[in-house]
Scaffold this motif. Structure first.
Motif, PDB file in Angstrom:
ATOM      1  N   SER A 227      -9.914  29.856  19.186  1.00  0.00           N
ATOM      2  CA  SER A 227      -9.722  29.298  17.966  1.00  0.00           C
ATOM      3  C   SER A 227      -9.457  30.334  16.787  1.00  0.00           C
ATOM      4  CB  SER A 227     -10.750  28.388  17.440  1.00  0.00           C
ATOM      5  OG  SER A 227     -11.878  28.937  17.319  1.00  0.00           O
ATOM      6  N   ARG A 228      -8.819  30.049  15.955  1.00  0.00           N
ATOM      7  CA  ARG A 228      -8.669  30.864  14.646  1.00  0.00           C
ATOM      8  C   ARG A 228     -10.088  31.113  13.974  1.00  0.00           C
ATOM      9  NH1 ARG A 228      -2.683  30.852  12.258  1.00  0.00           N
ATOM     10  NH2 ARG A 228      -1.723  31.460  14.271  1.00  0.00           N
ATOM     11  N   MET A 231     -11.875  33.773  15.598  1.00  0.00           N
ATOM     12  CA  MET A 231     -11.178  35.129  15.594  1.00  0.00           C
ATOM     13  C   MET A 231     -11.567  35.800  14.390  1.00  0.00           C
ATOM     14  SD  MET A 231      -7.073  34.486  16.113  1.00  0.00           S
ATOM     15  CE  MET A 231      -6.305  33.411  17.442  1.00  0.00           C
ATOM     16  N   TYR A 232     -11.689  34.806  13.070  1.00  0.00           N
ATOM     17  CA  TYR A 232     -11.930  35.476  11.923  1.00  0.00           C
ATOM     18  C   TYR A 232     -13.355  35.861  11.859  1.00  0.00           C
ATOM     19  CZ  TYR A 232      -7.488  34.881   9.663  1.00  0.00           C
ATOM     20  OH  TYR A 232      -6.160  35.090   9.129  1.00  0.00           O
ATOM     21  N   ASP A 258      -2.458  33.296  20.584  1.00  0.00           N
ATOM     22  CA  ASP A 258      -2.199  31.980  20.075  1.00  0.00           C
ATOM     23  C   ASP A 258      -0.809  31.907  21.034  1.00  0.00           C
ATOM     24  OD1 ASP A 258      -3.716  31.075  18.366  1.00  0.00           O
ATOM     25  OD2 ASP A 258      -2.700  31.561  16.535  1.00  0.00           O
ATOM     26  N   LEU A 731     -10.216  28.594   7.026  1.00  0.00           N
ATOM     27  CA  LEU A 731     -10.054  29.914   7.020  1.00  0.00           C
ATOM     28  C   LEU A 731     -10.338  30.693   5.521  1.00  0.00           C
ATOM     29  CD1 LEU A 731      -7.410  30.619   9.632  1.00  0.00           C
ATOM     30  CD2 LEU A 731     -10.076  30.474   9.951  1.00  0.00           C
TER      31      LEU A 731
END
Length: 760
Positions: A227-228, A231-232, A258, A731
């Motif tokens: 998932s993003r 990631m972050y 992705d 995000l």
């Protein structure tokens, strides 16, 4: 006076307008690059995007090599896999004397953990928790590499990895994004210094962007899918830290992100890297990274080359997709002239920043090559840093430190092998000069007896795969029984047995994934037989990854994890075994009980049915295993010392604070032993309630302190709102008001706790 830069430009770029009067204002970098860009043909522009390997170029033959004709025609922007002032000067002269526009080349090399003076593998470096030492290692590497003609390194590798099956965990800083970020910035600063025009600095290249350390099944080059928000929060921070530190270049990763390979991922290379993070350097592919996208299934070489350029990749390593297809893609309207120009502009900027237009031979100083490489001073630093990297995992009955008067039996396939001491990715190391363990021990004691005891593994085919690139363990033709018998015989009269066991250098690193994380069976069998002698056993563990040591922890009285310590391995290990230095390293990657626990890491999140604090207990309908307890064998941050340290009296300067305020956390640490030592004091936080689920603990501070025997210190940490921020489901990087638990101790299982509250 006209500067040397303009004089050089006027001589080598005849059509470039250069002011000839003393009163003329100097041109800026942008003006210089644009003037040069305007003179270039399309072939010369695309040539700047081409990074071939130098291959087998030798001094005296370079002028006639195939690569020479490409350089003369302006079809090469840089070379890598070549070293020595003589070779590089000869090749640079082709570019600046025989090509039309005389544009100098970049020269790169994988200077990963030192040059000829080699430091511990990066995973070992991270175990020092000493940012100054890590920066010094990169500084020394830059000094030596630049003295030998190199001006660009493909380092630091900052990929977070929580899966020790993946071999390249050895090249990074472990599992934690906070520590990884601090180390990334330190490495960039070490390589690049404060001024790239200093001839003792080189371009750094942060890699592999992005997420390369999380392949499915721990298998090299495999699919990455996450998932993003993960990631972050967990994987992006070290890359961003390198960007914030001013890293000059970035290397794309092989994996997809992705569903799109990173090398063609515009969201990654443009939206995140440039628009969100403000990166203004250039991006290079990994080795044939463009070509390999055809195997991913997104197009032929022309298609994937165009995709990479438009995504934001500027230099093509080895694959020659750019040089062979971009002109056609331009003619067909699949890319634009601006796409090419922008890529060339960024590469010319880097060459300008290095001062190569002013002096293309600034890295070709024969005097430096003779006096600044593998110096006594650098080697002394390598010893100190290696000593700090060692992690003492067990020391029952204070078997260590050894007494020089003891009779010592040294056994194991890694006890007398110089070429494996530096570990993986030590391409500039002169392996035969590395100091072996037996040589190090003999500086302290004349009573050392030695037997190999076993081969690396019973399977010769496996051993061949695990000892590539000339790093042979010199496989013994005797049977396993004969090898063990010899080791038993020399050990019978010993006071203590030192067993040098574990992985070979190339059992970890690129393309060295493993499904079995145990020490090879041949070595296990040796250790089992030695145990029957009822002698104290010191296991000196060589490894490039966390290993499963559930049997070894029972068989050995002491385990000293030395990773792969570098060119000064034997000296550093012997100093530690005999107490001249005191272990202070801490694990930066969790050691599992078995491979079935993988991935395993300290900053996990809770489930809705946590087992809680019932360690070692099974409870139905809770999150646990039928066959093994949840907790690892050794947690993140773990490491013993010959000293003992006591923690007490944790306190906070305030229990509640506002966004613009800080809280001081204090704890008393005492060396309660009779031996001077150093301890890594670690601070973790838990965000108790969040808009998204949060980890049970996150490292947010550490200090390495030296304490004399009996000495106590109050250690102070400052926590600000920035330390409490995370990326939420939108995000956005936020700190949410609420309660936070703060833990301080010697590893991630720290129990001293205080609560603080961030006010709205």
């Amino acid at each position: 006076m006209i500067s040397r830069l303009f004089l050089f430009a006027s001589l080598l770029l005849p059509q470039l307008f250069v002011a000839q009067t003393k009163s003329a204002a100097p041109v800026t970098k942008s003006q210089f690059v644009e003037n040069l860009l305007n003179q270039m043909t399309i072939d010369e522009k695309i040539g700047q995007l081409n990074l071939p390997s130098a291959g087998d170029i030798v001094t005296g033959a370079a002028q006639n090599a195939d690569i020479a004709s490409k350089i003369k025609n302006g079809l090469v922007g840089g070379l890598f896999n070549i070293k020595s002032v003589a070779k590089i000067k000869e090749i640079q002269s082709i570019a600046v004397q025989k090509s039309r526009l005389k544009i100098p080349l970049l020269f790169g090399m994988d200077v990963i953990h030192g040059y000829e003076t080699t430091f511990p593998i990066p995973l070992g470096l991270s175990a020092t928790f000493n940012l100054e030492a890590i920066e010094r290692s990169a500084r020394i590497a830059a000094i030596e590499a630049s003295a030998d003609g190199i001006n660009w390194t493909f380092s630091p590798m900052v990929d977070i990895s929580r899966d020790p099956r993946w071999g390249r965990i050895s090249e990074g800083s472990g599992e934690d994004p906070y520590l990884g970020s601090k180390i990334a910035a330190a490495m960039v600063k070490g390589y690049q210094g404060s001024d790239l025009r200093d001839p003792r600095t080189i371009l750094a290249c942060v890699k592999h962007f992005a997420l390369y350390g999380a392949p499915e099944a721990g298998r090299e080059y495999n699919t990455v899918d996450m998932s993003r928000i993960r990631m972050y929060n967990d994987y992006f921070p070290p890359y961003k830290a390198a960007i914030d530190a001013g890293v000059a270049t970035v290397m794309a990763s092989f994996n997809e992100v992705d569903g799109v390979p990173a090398t063609a991922n515009k969201w990654l290379m443009t939206d995140v890297l440039r628009k969100q993070w403000g990166f203004n350097g250039f991006v290079v592919t990994d080795y044939t990274g463009i070509n390999e996208m055809t195997e991913h299934g997104i197009g032929n070489l022309q298609t994937v080359s165009a995709l990479a350029l438009k995504a934001g990749v500027q230099m093509d390593m080895v694959g020659e997709g750019f040089i062979n297809t971009l002109k056609k893609s331009l003619e067909e309207g699949k890319i634009t002239q601006n796409d090419i120009d922008q890529a060339v502009r960024l590469i010319l900027n880097a060459k300008y920043d290095l001062g190569l237009f002013e002096d293309p031979y600034k890295y070709c100083n024969e005097k430096r090559a003779k006096t600044e490489i593998f110096t006594p001073e650098h080697r002394a630093e390598a010893v100190k840093i290696a000593e700090e990297s060692f992690v003492l995992l067990k020391n029952n009955n204070q078997v260590l430190p050894l007494n020089p008067k003891q009779r010592i039996a040294l056994v194991g396939p890694l006890a007398n092998n110089a070429v494996n001491m530096a570990g993986t990715w030590s391409v500039a190391t002169k392996q035969e000069r590395s100091i072996t363990l037996i040589d190090g021990l003999r500086t302290f004691s004349s009573t050392i007896t030695y037997a190999k005891g076993s081969n690396l593994d019973h399977d010769p085919a496996f051993e061949e795969r695990a000892t590539m690139f000339g790093k042979s363990l010199n496989r013994d033709s005797r049977t396993a029984e004969e090898l063990i018998k010899e080791a038993i015989e020399i050990s019978k009269n010993a006071d203590v047995i030192v067993a040098a066991l574990g992985e070979s250098a190339e059992m970890s690193g690129e393309s060295s994934s493993r499904t079995n994380l145990e020490i090879p069976l041949a070595q296990k069998e040796l250790l089992r037989e030695l145990k029957k002698l009822n002698k104290p056993i010191v296991l000196v563990l060589f490894t490039g990854r966390p290993l499963v040591l559930t049997e070894e922890i029972e068989l050995a009285d002491t385990i000293l994890n030395v990773w792969f310590p570098g060119s000064e391995a034997g000296t550093a290990i012997a100093n530690t075994l005999f107490g001249k230095s005191n272990p202070s390293g801490k694990l930066t990657a969790t050691f599992p009980r078995n491979v079935g626990q993988v991935p395993i890491y300290y900053a996990a999140k809770n489930t809705g049915r946590p087992l809680g604090n019932k360690e070692g207990k099974f409870e139905k309908f809770k999150s646990n295993y039928l066959d093994v307890r949840n907790e690892p064998l050794f947690p993140f941050g773990y490491g013993l010392s010959y000293s003992t340290f006591e923690y007490k009296n944790i306190s906070a300067s305030k229990t509640a604070f506002k966004t613009n305020e800080e809280v001081e956390i204090r704890v008393d640490v005492k060396n309660s032993s009779k031996i001077d030592g150093s301890e890594v004091v670690q601070l973790y936080i838990r965000d108790v309630v969040g808009s998204v689920t949060r980890p049970l603990r996150e490292l947010k501070g550490f200090q390495k302190i030296a304490l004399k025997a009996g000495e106590a210190k109050t250690v102070t940490f400052k926590i600000s709102t920035e330390d409490l921020k995370f990326y939420n489901s939108d995000l956005n990087f936020v700190a949410e008001p609420g309660t936070f638990e703060v833990y301080v101790g010697g590893n991630s299982d720290a129990t001293l706790k205080v609560q603080i509250q961030l006010l709205p």
